[in-house]
Motif scaffolding. Structure first.
Motif, PDB file in Angstrom:
ATOM      1  N   GLU A  99       0.719  -1.198   0.131  1.00  0.00           N
ATOM      2  CA  GLU A  99      -0.075   0.041   0.066  1.00  0.00           C
ATOM      3  C   GLU A  99       0.958   1.108   0.032  1.00  0.00           C
ATOM      4  OE1 GLU A  99      -2.402  -0.478   3.353  1.00  0.00           O
ATOM      5  OE2 GLU A  99      -3.596  -2.020   2.542  1.00  0.00           O
ATOM      6  N   GLU A 100       1.938   1.339   0.740  1.00  0.00           N
ATOM      7  CA  GLU A 100       2.838   2.211   0.880  1.00  0.00           C
ATOM      8  C   GLU A 100       3.595   2.525  -0.644  1.00  0.00           C
ATOM      9  OE1 GLU A 100       5.033   5.815   2.265  1.00  0.00           O
ATOM     10  OE2 GLU A 100       3.335   4.325   2.841  1.00  0.00           O
ATOM     11  N   ALA A 101       3.882   1.411  -1.203  1.00  0.00           N
ATOM     12  CA  ALA A 101       4.562   1.586  -2.357  1.00  0.00           C
ATOM     13  C   ALA A 101       3.818   2.085  -3.508  1.00  0.00           C
ATOM     14  CB  ALA A 101       5.065   0.268  -2.909  1.00  0.00           C
ATOM     15  N   GLU A 102       2.195   1.433  -3.247  1.00  0.00           N
ATOM     16  CA  GLU A 102       1.249   2.207  -4.185  1.00  0.00           C
ATOM     17  C   GLU A 102       1.192   3.458  -4.086  1.00  0.00           C
ATOM     18  OE1 GLU A 102      -3.434   0.992  -5.452  1.00  0.00           O
ATOM     19  OE2 GLU A 102      -2.225  -0.374  -3.844  1.00  0.00           O
ATOM     20  N   ARG A 103       0.955   3.986  -2.900  1.00  0.00           N
ATOM     21  CA  ARG A 103       0.874   5.390  -2.449  1.00  0.00           C
ATOM     22  C   ARG A 103       1.849   6.167  -3.011  1.00  0.00           C
ATOM     23  NH1 ARG A 103       2.520   9.239   0.842  1.00  0.00           N
ATOM     24  NH2 ARG A 103       3.877   7.716   1.831  1.00  0.00           N
ATOM     25  N   LEU A 104       3.191   5.762  -2.753  1.00  0.00           N
ATOM     26  CA  LEU A 104       4.374   6.631  -3.391  1.00  0.00           C
ATOM     27  C   LEU A 104       4.128   6.608  -4.921  1.00  0.00           C
ATOM     28  CD1 LEU A 104       7.058   5.200  -0.967  1.00  0.00           C
ATOM     29  CD2 LEU A 104       6.185   7.393  -1.092  1.00  0.00           C
ATOM     30  N   ALA A 105       3.730   5.619  -5.602  1.00  0.00           N
ATOM     31  CA  ALA A 105       3.586   5.255  -6.929  1.00  0.00           C
ATOM     32  C   ALA A 105       2.651   6.379  -7.383  1.00  0.00           C
ATOM     33  CB  ALA A 105       3.363   3.805  -7.573  1.00  0.00           C
ATOM     34  N   ARG A 106       1.418   6.407  -6.675  1.00  0.00           N
ATOM     35  CA  ARG A 106       0.457   7.368  -7.084  1.00  0.00           C
ATOM     36  C   ARG A 106       0.774   8.751  -7.147  1.00  0.00           C
ATOM     37  NH1 ARG A 106      -3.042   3.701  -4.037  1.00  0.00           N
ATOM     38  NH2 ARG A 106      -2.961   5.286  -2.369  1.00  0.00           N
ATOM     39  N   GLU A 107       1.611   9.195  -5.920  1.00  0.00           N
ATOM     40  CA  GLU A 107       2.307  10.433  -5.694  1.00  0.00           C
ATOM     41  C   GLU A 107       2.965  10.943  -6.853  1.00  0.00           C
ATOM     42  OE1 GLU A 107       3.832  10.680  -1.787  1.00  0.00           O
ATOM     43  OE2 GLU A 107       1.969  10.983  -0.801  1.00  0.00           O
ATOM     44  N   GLU A 108       3.998   9.889  -7.061  1.00  0.00           N
ATOM     45  CA  GLU A 108       4.956  10.152  -8.176  1.00  0.00           C
ATOM     46  C   GLU A 108       4.122  10.422  -9.488  1.00  0.00           C
ATOM     47  OE1 GLU A 108       8.521  10.629 -10.222  1.00  0.00           O
ATOM     48  OE2 GLU A 108       7.994  10.542  -8.121  1.00  0.00           O
ATOM     49  N   ALA A 109       3.126   9.533  -9.569  1.00  0.00           N
ATOM     50  CA  ALA A 109       2.384   9.792 -11.202  1.00  0.00           C
ATOM     51  C   ALA A 109       1.749  10.977 -10.809  1.00  0.00           C
ATOM     52  CB  ALA A 109       1.356   8.489 -11.201  1.00  0.00           C
ATOM     53  N   HIS A 110       1.224  11.367  -9.931  1.00  0.00           N
ATOM     54  CA  HIS A 110       0.466  12.991  -9.892  1.00  0.00           C
ATOM     55  C   HIS A 110       1.438  13.958  -9.895  1.00  0.00           C
ATOM     56  CE1 HIS A 110      -2.521  15.686  -8.438  1.00  0.00           C
ATOM     57  NE2 HIS A 110      -1.560  16.399  -7.454  1.00  0.00           N
ATOM     58  N   ARG A 111       2.586  13.714  -9.411  1.00  0.00           N
ATOM     59  CA  ARG A 111       4.019  14.982  -9.810  1.00  0.00           C
ATOM     60  C   ARG A 111       4.049  14.826 -11.142  1.00  0.00           C
ATOM     61  NH1 ARG A 111       5.932  12.916  -4.597  1.00  0.00           N
ATOM     62  NH2 ARG A 111       7.136  11.609  -5.706  1.00  0.00           N
ATOM     63  N   ARG A 112       4.125  13.476 -11.772  1.00  0.00           N
ATOM     64  CA  ARG A 112       4.502  13.570 -13.259  1.00  0.00           C
ATOM     65  C   ARG A 112       3.428  14.071 -13.978  1.00  0.00           C
ATOM     66  NH1 ARG A 112       6.600   8.168 -12.204  1.00  0.00           N
ATOM     67  NH2 ARG A 112       4.367   7.524 -13.148  1.00  0.00           N
ATOM     68  N   GLU A 113       2.051  13.927 -13.689  1.00  0.00           N
ATOM     69  CA  GLU A 113       0.950  14.456 -14.334  1.00  0.00           C
ATOM     70  C   GLU A 113       1.133  16.243 -14.202  1.00  0.00           C
ATOM     71  OE1 GLU A 113      -2.350  12.726 -12.840  1.00  0.00           O
ATOM     72  OE2 GLU A 113      -2.027  10.545 -13.521  1.00  0.00           O
ATOM     73  N   GLU A 114       1.324  16.668 -12.978  1.00  0.00           N
ATOM     74  CA  GLU A 114       1.555  18.167 -12.795  1.00  0.00           C
ATOM     75  C   GLU A 114       2.438  18.503 -13.645  1.00  0.00           C
ATOM     76  OE1 GLU A 114       1.547  18.606  -8.779  1.00  0.00           O
ATOM     77  OE2 GLU A 114      -0.354  18.298  -8.140  1.00  0.00           O
ATOM     78  N   ALA A 115       3.521  18.007 -13.851  1.00  0.00           N
ATOM     79  CA  ALA A 115       4.695  18.259 -14.403  1.00  0.00           C
ATOM     80  C   ALA A 115       4.266  18.298 -15.855  1.00  0.00           C
ATOM     81  CB  ALA A 115       6.103  17.675 -14.034  1.00  0.00           C
TER      82      ALA A 115
END
Length: 318
Positions: free
Chosen positions: A207-223
């Motif tokens: 779940e933590e890895a999935e959360r970090l992955a979601r956050e990373e994906a969100h940062r990439r989407e914002e960038a």
């Protein structure tokens, strides 16, 4: 306990086996188990009351004395469901057999003796037709009569002593088995809890890895969104610059076009005048040409008419 006659007889044949008696049906190959246990003669006698075959055969292990002086004797038992006590018990338990069934089962005794002798060497073969006959005193007396070297040890007292010791040992074994089972259950529970904790830790890590992955994906989407917005702004500025250049070019082109148009108008007026003159000249030439074409058409029609008349004449002559 045991579920097959083979396993039960094997346990009886061992000096420290869990069971000291076993009864099987009259099938030397399959050895269907009818009963067995660690209660020796008395327990076997109670089992015979529930006999499910016309004849049953069994192996009985008797221990006399304890320690290094203990003596072990094996007895082959043939129990026949023939006499009164058996019949009374059979009627009570609704188990009855025909004379043919009893005869066929009894005929298997030789094969059953050979089958059971593969498990242990017995000192005597007893045929029991009355449940009341199968007592400790009777069996011990029969064993003592066939024993030569150590017959003084073959007594009911020594048997009872060994039986008591065996019961105590069996009780200890049961306690040990129960303790081992309880320990195994505790160990299994601990392993299960450990496994559940590991699974929970793995789920949390996932779940933590999935959360970090979601956050990373969100940062990439914002960038990517910022990059797209910047590109859009640059494209708009470039478009505006090009529009201004285009407007300037169009203004110069419009001025040049108006100048050319004025020149073209003057040229067109001159061309129109010349065209009118040319048109009038072409009209005259076209009128002349139409007259010549009309004359030629009439000549062609006249020639075609003459040709048809000639063809008709030739056809009439033919």
């Amino acid at each position: 306990g045991f579920s097959t006659g083979h396993d039960a007889l094997k346990a009886v044949s061992q000096p420290d086996g869990l069971w000291n008696w076993a009864l099987v049906g009259p099938e030397p190959d399959r050895l269907p188990l009818e009963g067995g246990g660690e209660g020796s003669v008395d327990e076997m006698r109670h089992c015979l009351a529930k006999q499910m075959h016309a004849n049953a055969y069994g192996l009985l292990r008797l221990t006399f004395g304890t320690g290094r002086l203990a003596r072990i004797k094996y007895v082959f038992v043939s129990a026949s469901n023939v006499d009164s006590d058996f019949n009374r018990r059979a009627k009570k338990s609704l188990v009855t057999f025909t004379a043919m069934e009893r005869g066929q089962a009894k005929a298997m005794r030789g094969a059953m003796e050979r089958a059971l002798s593969t498990f242990a060497t017995y000192c005597i073969a007893l045929e029991v037709t009355e449940v009341a006959d199968l007592t400790v005193e009777y069996v011990v007396d029969r064993v003592r009569k066939v024993t030569v070297l150590d017959s003084e040890w073959i007594t009911v007292a020594n048997f009872r002593e060994a039986e008591q010791l065996a019961r105590e040992a069996a009780e200890r074994r049961r306690l040990q088995i129960a303790e081992a089972k309880e320990a195994a259950e505790r160990e299994a529970m601990l392993r299960r809890l450990q496994l559940e904790r590991e699974e929970a830790a793995e789920r949390m890590a996932a779940e933590e890895a999935e959360r970090l992955a979601r956050e990373e994906a969100h940062r990439r989407e914002e960038a990517e969104a910022r990059a797209r917005e910047e590109a859009r702004l640059r494209a708009r500025e470039e478009e505006e610059r090009r529009a201004m250049e285009k407007a300037e070019l169009e203004a110069r082109a419009e001025a040049e076009r108006r100048a050319r148009k004025e020149e073209e108008l003057r040229a067109k007026e001159e061309a129109a005048r010349m065209a009118r003159e040319e048109a009038e000249s072409r009209k005259r030439e076209e009128a002349e040409l139409r007259e010549r074409l009309e004359a030629r058409r009439r000549a062609v029609e006249e020639a075609e008419r003459e040709a048809r008349e000639e063809a008709e004449r030739l056809a009439r002559e033919e």
